[in-house]
Design a protein around this motif. Structure first.
Motif, short mmCIF file in Angstrom:
data_model
loop_
_atom_site.label_atom_id
_atom_site.label_comp_id
_atom_site.label_asym_id
_atom_site.label_seq_id
_atom_site.Cartn_x
_atom_site.Cartn_y
_atom_site.Cartn_z
N SER A 4 0.85 -1.30 -0.03
CA SER A 4 -0.04 0.06 -0.04
C SER A 4 0.85 1.11 0.24
CB SER A 4 -0.87 0.12 1.23
OG SER A 4 -1.60 -0.99 1.10
N ILE A 5 2.02 1.18 0.43
CA ILE A 5 2.94 2.45 0.49
C ILE A 5 3.58 2.74 -0.97
CG2 ILE A 5 5.06 3.25 1.44
CD1 ILE A 5 4.55 2.07 4.11
N ARG A 6 3.79 1.53 -1.58
CA ARG A 6 4.11 1.82 -3.03
C ARG A 6 3.00 2.34 -3.62
NH1 ARG A 6 8.48 -0.06 -6.34
NH2 ARG A 6 7.62 -0.75 -8.20
N VAL A 7 1.86 1.66 -3.45
CA VAL A 7 0.83 2.18 -4.39
C VAL A 7 0.56 3.65 -4.13
CG1 VAL A 7 -1.79 1.67 -4.77
CG2 VAL A 7 -0.28 -0.06 -4.56
N ARG A 8 0.47 4.24 -2.95
CA ARG A 8 0.27 5.48 -2.75
C ARG A 8 1.34 6.30 -3.13
NH1 ARG A 8 -2.63 8.70 0.98
NH2 ARG A 8 -4.22 7.01 0.57
N TRP A 9 2.37 6.07 -3.12
CA TRP A 9 3.86 6.96 -3.81
C TRP A 9 3.38 6.93 -5.49
CZ3 TRP A 9 9.18 5.55 -5.06
CH2 TRP A 9 9.89 6.64 -5.15
N GLU A 15 8.64 9.94 -7.86
CA GLU A 15 9.53 11.09 -7.20
C GLU A 15 9.15 12.48 -7.49
OE1 GLU A 15 10.98 9.80 -11.09
OE2 GLU A 15 10.47 8.64 -9.32
N LYS A 16 8.38 12.62 -8.54
CA LYS A 16 7.78 14.00 -9.17
C LYS A 16 6.72 14.58 -7.80
CE LYS A 16 9.16 13.05 -13.69
NZ LYS A 16 9.15 13.34 -15.10
N SER A 17 6.15 13.56 -6.96
CA SER A 17 5.50 14.06 -6.07
C SER A 17 5.82 15.01 -5.13
CB SER A 17 4.61 13.03 -5.41
OG SER A 17 5.31 12.62 -4.55
N TYR A 18 5.28 15.72 -4.36
CA TYR A 18 5.56 16.47 -3.21
C TYR A 18 6.42 15.86 -2.34
CZ TYR A 18 2.55 14.67 0.60
OH TYR A 18 2.10 13.94 1.51
N LEU A 19 6.43 14.34 -2.27
CA LEU A 19 7.45 13.89 -1.26
C LEU A 19 8.86 13.54 -1.67
CD1 LEU A 19 4.79 10.64 -0.63
CD2 LEU A 19 5.59 12.37 0.90
N ASN A 35 7.51 4.63 5.38
CA ASN A 35 8.52 4.90 4.61
C ASN A 35 8.66 6.50 4.63
OD1 ASN A 35 9.21 2.83 2.25
ND2 ASN A 35 10.55 4.92 2.06
N ASP A 36 9.97 6.91 4.83
CA ASP A 36 10.28 8.37 4.77
C ASP A 36 10.63 8.70 3.60
OD1 ASP A 36 9.61 8.65 7.55
OD2 ASP A 36 11.52 8.19 8.26
N PHE A 37 10.55 10.03 3.15
CA PHE A 37 11.04 10.62 1.84
C PHE A 37 11.49 12.04 2.21
CE2 PHE A 37 7.47 7.51 0.97
CZ PHE A 37 7.76 7.03 -0.26
N GLN A 38 11.92 12.46 1.12
CA GLN A 38 12.78 13.88 1.33
C GLN A 38 11.80 14.95 2.03
OE1 GLN A 38 13.73 14.12 -2.99
NE2 GLN A 38 15.75 14.46 -2.47
N ARG A 39 10.46 14.70 1.65
CA ARG A 39 9.81 16.02 2.07
C ARG A 39 8.61 15.52 2.85
NH1 ARG A 39 11.83 17.32 -2.84
NH2 ARG A 39 10.10 16.63 -3.96
N GLY A 40 8.51 14.35 3.22
CA GLY A 40 7.25 13.94 3.93
C GLY A 40 7.35 12.29 4.20
N TYR A 41 6.22 11.85 4.49
CA TYR A 41 6.24 10.36 4.76
C TYR A 41 4.94 9.76 4.28
CZ TYR A 41 3.65 11.40 8.79
OH TYR A 41 2.55 11.74 9.86
N VAL A 42 5.00 8.36 4.18
CA VAL A 42 3.69 7.64 3.87
C VAL A 42 3.51 6.56 5.06
CG1 VAL A 42 2.32 6.06 2.38
CG2 VAL A 42 3.88 7.82 1.33
N GLN A 43 2.43 6.53 5.76
CA GLN A 43 2.33 5.49 6.75
C GLN A 43 1.22 4.63 6.57
OE1 GLN A 43 3.57 5.32 10.07
NE2 GLN A 43 2.32 3.49 10.02
N TRP A 44 1.26 3.40 6.45
CA TRP A 44 0.22 2.14 6.67
C TRP A 44 -0.19 1.84 7.84
CZ3 TRP A 44 0.88 -2.88 7.79
CH2 TRP A 44 -0.65 -3.75 7.76
N TYR A 45 -1.38 1.86 8.14
CA TYR A 45 -1.89 1.42 9.52
C TYR A 45 -2.58 0.24 9.52
CZ TYR A 45 -1.60 6.53 10.22
OH TYR A 45 -1.18 7.81 10.56
#
Length: 56
Positions: A4-9, A15-19, A35-45
């Motif tokens: 799900s984290i990969r799907v969201r990214w 990499e062209k996203s705000y993340l 997963n932490d990114f340059q400008r944010g993160y994606v969290q799966w609950y």
């Protein structure tokens, strides 16, 4: 990065996203996986199988 984290990214535009680019590999935390990114993160609950993305 998996599932799900990969799907969201991907949905945000990779990499062209705000993340930007990943800064970490996917790791477990008390809420599920993250997963932490340059400008944010994606969290799966794990409790409700949802995903959020947030800027720093």
């Amino acid at each position: 990065m998996y599932g799900s984290i990969r799907v969201r990214w991907a949905a945000l535009g990779w990499e062209k996203s705000y993340l930007g680019y990943p800064r970490s590999g996917e790791f477990g935390n008390s809420l599920g996986r993250r997963n932490d990114f340059q400008r944010g993160y994606v969290q799966w609950y794990s409790g409700n199988n949802t995903v959020t993305d947030r800027p720093y």
